[in-house]
Design a protein around this motif. Structure first.
Motif, PDB file in Angstrom:
ATOM      1  N   ASP A  59       0.820  -1.217   0.000  1.00  0.00           N
ATOM      2  CA  ASP A  59       0.000   0.000   0.000  1.00  0.00           C
ATOM      3  C   ASP A  59       0.852   1.264   0.000  1.00  0.00           C
ATOM      4  O   ASP A  59       0.427   2.300  -0.496  1.00  0.00           O
ATOM      5  N   LYS A  60       2.057   1.175   0.556  1.00  0.00           N
ATOM      6  CA  LYS A  60       2.964   2.328   0.603  1.00  0.00           C
ATOM      7  C   LYS A  60       3.976   2.296  -0.545  1.00  0.00           C
ATOM      8  O   LYS A  60       4.918   3.076  -0.565  1.00  0.00           O
ATOM      9  N   ASN A  61       3.784   1.341  -1.489  1.00  0.00           N
ATOM     10  CA  ASN A  61       4.657   1.227  -2.651  1.00  0.00           C
ATOM     11  C   ASN A  61       6.121   0.971  -2.252  1.00  0.00           C
ATOM     12  O   ASN A  61       7.043   1.544  -2.825  1.00  0.00           O
ATOM     13  N   ILE A  62       6.308   0.119  -1.241  1.00  0.00           N
ATOM     14  CA  ILE A  62       7.639  -0.229  -0.745  1.00  0.00           C
ATOM     15  C   ILE A  62       7.980  -1.635  -1.238  1.00  0.00           C
ATOM     16  O   ILE A  62       7.190  -2.565  -1.095  1.00  0.00           O
ATOM     17  N   ILE A  63       9.167  -1.781  -1.811  1.00  0.00           N
ATOM     18  CA  ILE A  63       9.652  -3.063  -2.311  1.00  0.00           C
ATOM     19  C   ILE A  63      10.474  -3.737  -1.212  1.00  0.00           C
ATOM     20  O   ILE A  63      11.303  -3.096  -0.562  1.00  0.00           O
ATOM     21  N   ILE A  64      10.265  -5.036  -1.030  1.00  0.00           N
ATOM     22  CA  ILE A  64      11.024  -5.814  -0.051  1.00  0.00           C
ATOM     23  C   ILE A  64      11.864  -6.845  -0.797  1.00  0.00           C
ATOM     24  O   ILE A  64      11.362  -7.559  -1.663  1.00  0.00           O
ATOM     25  N   PHE A  65      13.144  -6.911  -0.430  1.00  0.00           N
ATOM     26  CA  PHE A  65      14.038  -7.970  -0.905  1.00  0.00           C
ATOM     27  C   PHE A  65      14.685  -8.616   0.313  1.00  0.00           C
ATOM     28  O   PHE A  65      15.279  -7.921   1.144  1.00  0.00           O
ATOM     29  N   GLY A  66      14.590  -9.937   0.408  1.00  0.00           N
ATOM     30  CA  GLY A  66      15.338 -10.686   1.411  1.00  0.00           C
ATOM     31  C   GLY A  66      16.602 -11.222   0.753  1.00  0.00           C
ATOM     32  O   GLY A  66      16.578 -11.618  -0.418  1.00  0.00           O
TER      33      GLY A  66
END
Length: 144
Positions: free
Chosen positions: A61-68
């Motif tokens: 919803d906040k347009n944040i990308i997550i990479f582990g």
């Protein structure tokens, strides 16, 4: 190289659990959570991944990308992602290049460290005191 807040995040090219190419610079204009963790399918790493999974909608919803990122191989990442039904990419770092680039080497594994990278590609927060089961919520608070 010691990274700190207000420095440009080192660019990289890596591959995810499906073999898809990921280049950090291609995500300029987006906020990024780049979280390093020691090993797939271990208790703390599972809790941390589940924390991001369970809060993924808020990130989206906040347009944040997550990479582990860990030093596990593609097969391990794919199994870990499928087992936990993770909606974000896990980047393969078998040779430890990203781990070294981001100064999180811990021997044969990555230390548990999260970088928040802003839309300009600048590191705006570093968290190396991770509480695995609340980590995603803790990071969201830092990004608010």
């Amino acid at each position: 190289m010691t990274l700190s807040v207000k420095t440009i995040a080192p660019d990289f090219v890596a591959f995810d659990e499906e073999g898809k190419r990921v280049c950090l610079s291609e995500y300029k204009g987006k906020n990024i959570v780049l979280y390093f963790y020691p090993k797939d399918d271990t208790p703390g790493c599972t809790q941390e991944a589940q924390s991001f999974r369970d809060n993924y909608k808020k990130y989206e919803d906040k347009n944040i990308i997550i990479f582990g990122v860990s030093m596990d191989n593609q097969k391990s990442h794919k199994a870990f992602k499928e087992k936990l039904n993770l909606p974000f990419q896990l980047l393969v770092d078998e040779q430890g290049k990203l781990t070294d680039l981001y100064d999180v080497a811990g021997g044969d594994y990555s230390k548990r460290v999260t970088y928040i990278i802003d839309k300009e590609g600048v590191i705006c927060h570093i968290d190396d005191k991770v509480i695995t089961n609340t980590h995603a919520q803790d990071i969201l608070e830092k990004m608010s």
